[in-house]
Enzyme design. Structure first.
Site, PDB file in Angstrom:
ATOM      1  N   ARG A 256      43.702  97.832 -14.730  1.00  0.00           N
ATOM      2  CA  ARG A 256      44.235  97.433 -13.429  1.00  0.00           C
ATOM      3  C   ARG A 256      45.657  96.892 -13.571  1.00  0.00           C
ATOM      4  NH1 ARG A 256      41.488  94.365 -10.251  1.00  0.00           N
ATOM      5  NH2 ARG A 256      39.483  94.753 -11.188  1.00  0.00           N
TER       6      ARG A 256
ATOM      7  N   GLY B 261      47.778 101.801 -19.771  1.00  0.00           N
ATOM      8  CA  GLY B 261      48.025 100.372 -19.595  1.00  0.00           C
ATOM      9  C   GLY B 261      48.328  99.986 -18.163  1.00  0.00           C
ATOM     10  N   HIS B 262      48.302  98.684 -17.932  1.00  0.00           N
ATOM     11  CA  HIS B 262      48.454  98.150 -16.572  1.00  0.00           C
ATOM     12  C   HIS B 262      49.817  98.501 -15.973  1.00  0.00           C
ATOM     13  CE1 HIS B 262      51.035  94.695 -17.817  1.00  0.00           C
ATOM     14  NE2 HIS B 262      50.349  94.803 -18.943  1.00  0.00           N
ATOM     15  N   ASN B 263      49.775  98.829 -14.698  1.00  0.00           N
ATOM     16  CA  ASN B 263      50.945  99.151 -13.886  1.00  0.00           C
ATOM     17  C   ASN B 263      51.658 100.433 -14.308  1.00  0.00           C
ATOM     18  OD1 ASN B 263      50.976  95.817 -13.675  1.00  0.00           O
ATOM     19  ND2 ASN B 263      51.400  96.892 -11.760  1.00  0.00           N
TER      20      ASN B 263
ATOM     21  N   SER C 130      53.332  99.527 -17.669  1.00  0.00           N
ATOM     22  CA  SER C 130      54.483  99.873 -16.824  1.00  0.00           C
ATOM     23  C   SER C 130      55.230 101.110 -17.300  1.00  0.00           C
ATOM     24  CB  SER C 130      55.444  98.685 -16.716  1.00  0.00           C
ATOM     25  OG  SER C 130      54.790  97.562 -16.133  1.00  0.00           O
TER      26      SER C 130
END
Length: 330
Positions: free
Chosen positions: A222, A243-245, A263
């Site tokens: 998330r 990975g997140h974002n 990111s």
């Protein structure tokens, strides 16, 4: 076992049948393992030598390959053997495991959940508060879907998969066994006193488009805030970490063991080879390819192919490898 006449298979793939038209085919198989009743595939000239030693009596073959069948053999010439193979495999597909229609007695469905028509929910599944399932969603046994998640029509989720709260999933998706969607992103900072690590809350979600397929044991974390996004038509192999974002565009491919740090942005049609890793806050632009085992440390231009660790232009990296090999000989 399903048996299909070679003439029917030729019509199925809209090919040109040459040779014995009476063959009965019991299934597809790779050239080196095939028996006389199997059909195989030749999409490249390098496989002709395997055909010559194969027991297979029939093959789908690209029409630009110069090869004629011997007595008792048959070839089906097509424009693209790989695409024709899709239709052959579908013709011999024995089908997925069947569950009883409806909701199994041992499944737990929260009273606020909305279940579309013709959904199948297997034994031991959990569907949480305010979850919305579209029509024809298929949950194999022991799937967990937590609160406020929405799943579009005709999506199939295999056993062991966990979908965390507030996830948004489109239609016609396939998640294979033990996929994890929406777990906390990996975020920590050193504490003020220097004696430990402070966990950064991950309060975002995951948004997945239509026709996305995710392989077994892959993880999509998330967002720390906002969303981790997987675009329409993306295909993700087994054991992949997102990975997140991170944001993936449309129709990206990630092979097994590869990973995106936090990111990362992928454009449309990006291909990530097996075991490749992409550094955080990096952009790989549309149409780029990252070779297997590579480590991307900086942005990759559209349409470019990079290779190596750290990754650079593939031609430059190949020159470096040749130079090192020659140096070792001296």
């Amino acid at each position: 076992m399903n048996t299909i006449n070679i003439k029917e298979l030729s019509e199925l793939v809209n090919g040109e049948l040459i040779g014995d038209t009476s063959l009965l085919i019991t299934g597809p198989e790779q050239l080196e393992r095939a028996q006389s009743s199997h059909i195989s595939f030749i999409g490249n000239r390098k496989y002709i030598k395997l055909w010559n030693s194969s027991k297979a009596m029939a093959a789908i073959i690209n029409d630009n390959i110069d090869l004629d069948p011997e007595e008792g053999q048959a070839l089906i010439r097509v424009k693209n053997a790989d695409l024709a193979m899709v239709k052959i495999l579908e013709a011999f597909d024995p089908g997925q495991p069947q569950l009883e229609s409806g909701i199994h007695a041992t499944a737990t469905i929260h009273e606020t959940a909305k279940i579309g028509s013709n959904c199948v929910i297997g034994a031991g599944c959990y569907v949480g508060k305010d979850v919305v399932l579209g029509d024809n969603v298929f949950l194999y046994p022991n799937v967990t879907i937590l609160d406020e998640t929405s799943i579009g029509n005709n999506t199939t989720i295999w056993s062991g998969t966990v979908i965390r709260e507030r996830t948004e999933i489109g239609s016609y998706c396939i998640f294979h066994s033990n996929v994890s969607i929406g777990s906390d992103g990996f975020g920590y900072r050193p504490s003020d006193d220097g004696r430990g690590l402070v966990k950064i809350p991950q309060i975002g979600n995951v948004v997945i488009g239509h026709q996305v397929e995710i392989g077994a044991n892959s993880c999509v974390d998330r967002g720390k805030f906002s969303s981790t996004v997987i675009g329409d038509g993306c295909k993700i192999d087994n054991l992949v970490q997102i990975g997140h974002n991170s944001v993936m565009g449309r129709s990206c491919i990630m092979a097994g063991g590869s990973g995106l740090a936090g990111s990362v942005t992928l454009g449309d049609g990006v291909i990530i080879g097996g075991s490749a890793s992409i550094k955080d806050h990096t952009t790989v632009h549309s149409g780029a390819t990252v070779g297997g085992g590579s480590g991307v440390m900086s942005d990759v231009a559209a349409g470019k192919t990079v290779l190596g660790y750290p990754a650079c232009d593939s031609k430059d990296m190949l020159k470096q490898w040749i130079a090192l090999r020659n140096l070792a000989k001296n």
